[in-house]
Write a protein that holds these residues in place. Structure first.
Motif, PDB file in Angstrom:
ATOM      1  N   ALA A 280      -5.017  21.368 -49.251  1.00 25.16           N
ATOM      2  CA  ALA A 280      -4.887  22.811 -49.047  1.00 25.16           C
ATOM      3  C   ALA A 280      -6.009  23.549 -49.766  1.00 25.16           C
ATOM      4  CB  ALA A 280      -3.532  23.314 -49.541  1.00 25.16           C
ATOM      5  N   LEU A 281      -6.344  24.697 -49.227  1.00 22.23           N
ATOM      6  CA  LEU A 281      -7.339  25.580 -49.826  1.00 22.23           C
ATOM      7  C   LEU A 281      -6.770  26.986 -49.844  1.00 22.23           C
ATOM      8  CD1 LEU A 281     -11.146  25.795 -49.139  1.00 22.23           C
ATOM      9  CD2 LEU A 281      -9.731  27.825 -48.784  1.00 22.23           C
ATOM     10  N   ARG A 282      -6.796  27.624 -51.030  1.00 25.30           N
ATOM     11  CA  ARG A 282      -6.362  29.022 -51.145  1.00 25.30           C
ATOM     12  C   ARG A 282      -7.566  29.922 -50.974  1.00 25.30           C
ATOM     13  NH1 ARG A 282      -6.084  32.671 -55.449  1.00 25.30           N
ATOM     14  NH2 ARG A 282      -6.611  31.026 -56.959  1.00 25.30           N
ATOM     15  N   GLY A 283      -7.456  30.888 -50.062  1.00 21.24           N
ATOM     16  CA  GLY A 283      -8.570  31.783 -49.808  1.00 21.24           C
ATOM     17  C   GLY A 283      -8.852  32.710 -50.972  1.00 21.24           C
ATOM     18  N   ASN A 284     -10.104  33.105 -51.127  1.00 14.30           N
ATOM     19  CA  ASN A 284     -10.465  34.077 -52.153  1.00 14.30           C
ATOM     20  C   ASN A 284      -9.716  35.385 -51.881  1.00 14.30           C
ATOM     21  OD1 ASN A 284     -12.379  32.378 -53.447  1.00 14.30           O
ATOM     22  ND2 ASN A 284     -13.882  32.854 -51.855  1.00 14.30           N
TER      23      ASN A 284
ATOM     24  N   SER B   5      -6.471  35.751 -52.421  1.00 11.48           N
ATOM     25  CA  SER B   5      -5.046  35.438 -52.410  1.00 11.48           C
ATOM     26  C   SER B   5      -4.566  35.255 -53.846  1.00 11.48           C
ATOM     27  CB  SER B   5      -4.780  34.150 -51.629  1.00 11.48           C
ATOM     28  OG  SER B   5      -5.252  34.251 -50.303  1.00 11.48           O
ATOM     29  N   SER B   6      -3.322  35.639 -54.112  1.00 17.42           N
ATOM     30  CA  SER B   6      -2.786  35.457 -55.457  1.00 17.42           C
ATOM     31  C   SER B   6      -2.679  33.965 -55.756  1.00 17.42           C
ATOM     32  CB  SER B   6      -1.424  36.136 -55.593  1.00 17.42           C
ATOM     33  OG  SER B   6      -0.490  35.572 -54.695  1.00 17.42           O
ATOM     34  N   PRO B   7      -2.753  33.561 -57.041  1.00 20.00           N
ATOM     35  CA  PRO B   7      -2.766  32.145 -57.397  1.00 20.00           C
ATOM     36  C   PRO B   7      -1.568  31.347 -56.894  1.00 20.00           C
ATOM     37  CG  PRO B   7      -3.454  33.471 -59.260  1.00 20.00           C
ATOM     38  CD  PRO B   7      -2.957  34.436 -58.218  1.00 20.00           C
ATOM     39  N   ASP B   8      -0.427  32.019 -56.678  1.00 21.15           N
ATOM     40  CA  ASP B   8       0.762  31.299 -56.219  1.00 21.15           C
ATOM     41  C   ASP B   8       1.003  31.478 -54.726  1.00 21.15           C
ATOM     42  OD1 ASP B   8       1.433  33.959 -56.310  1.00 21.15           O
ATOM     43  OD2 ASP B   8       3.426  33.643 -57.189  1.00 21.15           O
ATOM     44  N   ALA B   9      -0.044  31.819 -53.995  1.00 21.75           N
ATOM     45  CA  ALA B   9       0.086  32.037 -52.543  1.00 21.75           C
ATOM     46  C   ALA B   9      -0.814  31.081 -51.776  1.00 21.75           C
ATOM     47  CB  ALA B   9      -0.246  33.478 -52.187  1.00 21.75           C
TER      48      ALA B   9
ATOM     49  N   ILE C 154       5.013  24.529 -52.925  1.00 20.27           N
ATOM     50  CA  ILE C 154       3.900  25.472 -53.026  1.00 20.27           C
ATOM     51  C   ILE C 154       3.069  25.077 -54.235  1.00 20.27           C
ATOM     52  CG2 ILE C 154       3.181  27.877 -53.282  1.00 20.27           C
ATOM     53  CD1 ILE C 154       5.863  28.749 -52.198  1.00 20.27           C
ATOM     54  N   PRO C 155       1.780  24.784 -54.063  1.00 22.62           N
ATOM     55  CA  PRO C 155       0.946  24.430 -55.214  1.00 22.62           C
ATOM     56  C   PRO C 155       0.952  25.545 -56.249  1.00 22.62           C
ATOM     57  CG  PRO C 155      -0.187  23.955 -53.157  1.00 22.62           C
ATOM     58  CD  PRO C 155       1.030  24.749 -52.799  1.00 22.62           C
ATOM     59  N   SER C 156       1.043  25.185 -57.510  1.00 17.80           N
ATOM     60  CA  SER C 156       1.010  26.186 -58.574  1.00 17.80           C
ATOM     61  C   SER C 156      -0.429  26.401 -59.024  1.00 17.80           C
ATOM     62  CB  SER C 156       1.869  25.747 -59.756  1.00 17.80           C
ATOM     63  OG  SER C 156       1.413  24.514 -60.272  1.00 17.80           O
TER      64      SER C 156
ATOM     65  N   ARG D 213      -6.220  18.089 -53.003  1.00 17.71           N
ATOM     66  CA  ARG D 213      -5.236  17.181 -52.419  1.00 17.71           C
ATOM     67  C   ARG D 213      -3.965  17.199 -53.256  1.00 17.71           C
ATOM     68  NH1 ARG D 213      -3.783  11.630 -52.879  1.00 17.71           N
ATOM     69  NH2 ARG D 213      -3.287  10.632 -50.874  1.00 17.71           N
ATOM     70  N   TYR D 214      -2.826  17.288 -52.581  1.00 20.99           N
ATOM     71  CA  TYR D 214      -1.534  17.317 -53.260  1.00 20.99           C
ATOM     72  C   TYR D 214      -0.689  16.125 -52.820  1.00 20.99           C
ATOM     73  CZ  TYR D 214      -3.023  22.019 -54.432  1.00 20.99           C
ATOM     74  OH  TYR D 214      -3.737  23.090 -54.904  1.00 20.99           O
ATOM     75  N   ASP D 215      -0.374  15.250 -53.785  1.00 20.28           N
ATOM     76  CA  ASP D 215       0.516  14.121 -53.518  1.00 20.28           C
ATOM     77  C   ASP D 215       1.953  14.605 -53.649  1.00 20.28           C
ATOM     78  OD1 ASP D 215      -1.353  11.952 -53.096  1.00 20.28           O
ATOM     79  OD2 ASP D 215      -1.868  12.168 -55.215  1.00 20.28           O
ATOM     80  N   LEU D 216       2.773  14.283 -52.663  1.00 18.44           N
ATOM     81  CA  LEU D 216       4.116  14.843 -52.596  1.00 18.44           C
ATOM     82  C   LEU D 216       5.211  13.887 -53.035  1.00 18.44           C
ATOM     83  CD1 LEU D 216       3.697  16.647 -49.164  1.00 18.44           C
ATOM     84  CD2 LEU D 216       3.496  17.647 -51.448  1.00 18.44           C
ATOM     85  N   GLY D 217       4.882  12.622 -53.224  1.00 20.38           N
ATOM     86  CA  GLY D 217       5.905  11.636 -53.553  1.00 20.38           C
ATOM     87  C   GLY D 217       6.709  11.975 -54.796  1.00 20.38           C
ATOM     88  N   SER D 218       6.047  12.497 -55.835  1.00 24.85           N
ATOM     89  CA  SER D 218       6.734  12.855 -57.078  1.00 24.85           C
ATOM     90  C   SER D 218       6.716  14.357 -57.327  1.00 24.85           C
ATOM     91  CB  SER D 218       6.094  12.121 -58.269  1.00 24.85           C
ATOM     92  OG  SER D 218       4.718  12.457 -58.383  1.00 24.85           O
ATOM     93  N   ALA D 219       6.297  15.120 -56.324  1.00 22.89           N
ATOM     94  CA  ALA D 219       6.204  16.580 -56.484  1.00 22.89           C
ATOM     95  C   ALA D 219       7.586  17.218 -56.528  1.00 22.89           C
ATOM     96  CB  ALA D 219       5.400  17.167 -55.327  1.00 22.89           C
TER      97      ALA D 219
END
Length: 261
Positions: free
Chosen positions: A117-121, A123-127, A153-155, A164-170
């Motif tokens: 995922a990529l957060r656009g410039n 956007s708030s950090p939690d969005a 939601i990535p923090s 890259r976000y691994d979801l197995g232990s998220a």
């Protein structure tokens, strides 16, 4: 239909009216079928998800002026080609989510899953773009009270950088579905969190029947992108068009995994 048989397609369309959640995950008409133990299709390799050939991604939910489309605006992470799934929510009441149709499989498949995922410039950090999984917590014939939304939601996602976000232990927000609920907003507002293992420990028969990525309400001016969504050993690459191997005509394309032909 025999008693006890699954009625996911019929029930899914009905619950779309009252359960905005699995927020579009249930919005797809029709029912797709997966092989046992394989949530989204053939095992191994990469499937290209394109506007002309979206594969299992036939569920979309756009509220207000929210948009989702496959573009080259943000490029792609390494190994992800040239395009990605762009998401935008200009106003507070907007949302945009792109998901599979109703494609049933074991929730445990997501123990080995990830996405970029990529957060656009701006956007708030939690969005940042979130992963959404629609779950029937009891397995059997699905009932509305059994519907659960798992939202990751990535923090503090870095702006303008593919991660890259691994979801197995998220830790996913665990959201019991009810009419009018926006799981993304509920998650940002502090919904309780559980890992996939936590959910399976409490609900060992839990079944995942759809998944997708998106932005939800309460994120005015948010933008971003997602790509290379991996479930088990299958990766979904969002592209404007699939590359053509030499000597092959254009069309839906699935690349074989290692050792496959």
């Amino acid at each position: 239909m025999p008693n006890g048989a699954r009625t996911r397609g019929r029930l899914g369309r009905a619950t779309t009216v009252t359960v905005a959640v699995t927020t579009a995950i249930l919005a797809a008409a029709g029912t797709a079928t997966a092989a046992p133990g394989d949530l989204f299709g053939p095992s191994g390799g990469t499937t290209y998800v394109t506007p002309d050939n979206p594969g299992p991604f036939n569920g979309t939910f756009e509220k207000g002026s929210g948009t989702r489309r496959v573009t080259e605006r943000y490029g792609a992470p390494e190994g992800g080609g040239t395009s990605s799934l762009e998401l935008n929510t200009p106003k507070s009441g907007d949302s945009a989510l792109y998901a599979t149709g109703e494609v049933e499989g074991p929730l445990e498949t997501f123990r080995d899953s990830s996405y970029w995922a990529l957060r656009g410039n701006g956007s708030s950090p939690d969005a940042a773009p979130a992963m959404n999984i629609a779950v029937d917590r009891n397995g059997g014939e699905i009932e509305p009270q059994d519907l659960v939304g798992l939202v990751f939601i990535p923090s503090s996602s870095p702006a303008g950088r593919w991660t890259r976000y691994d979801l197995g232990s998220a830790s996913f927000c665990f959201i019991r579905v009810s009419g009018g609920v926006d799981p993304y907003k509920e998650c940002r507002d502090g919904a309780p969190k559980r890992t996939i293992d936590d959910v399976l420990a409490e609900f060992p028969d839990a079944t995942a029947y759809a998944a997708g990525v998106g932005l939800g309400t309460g994120t005015p001016g948010a933008s971003g992108a997602a790509d290379l969504m991996r479930v088990g050993d299958r990766t979904y690459d969002f592209e404007r068009s699939a590359p053509r191997p030499e000597g092959r005509a254009s069309g839906p394309l699935t690349l074989p995994g290692p050792g496959r032909s």
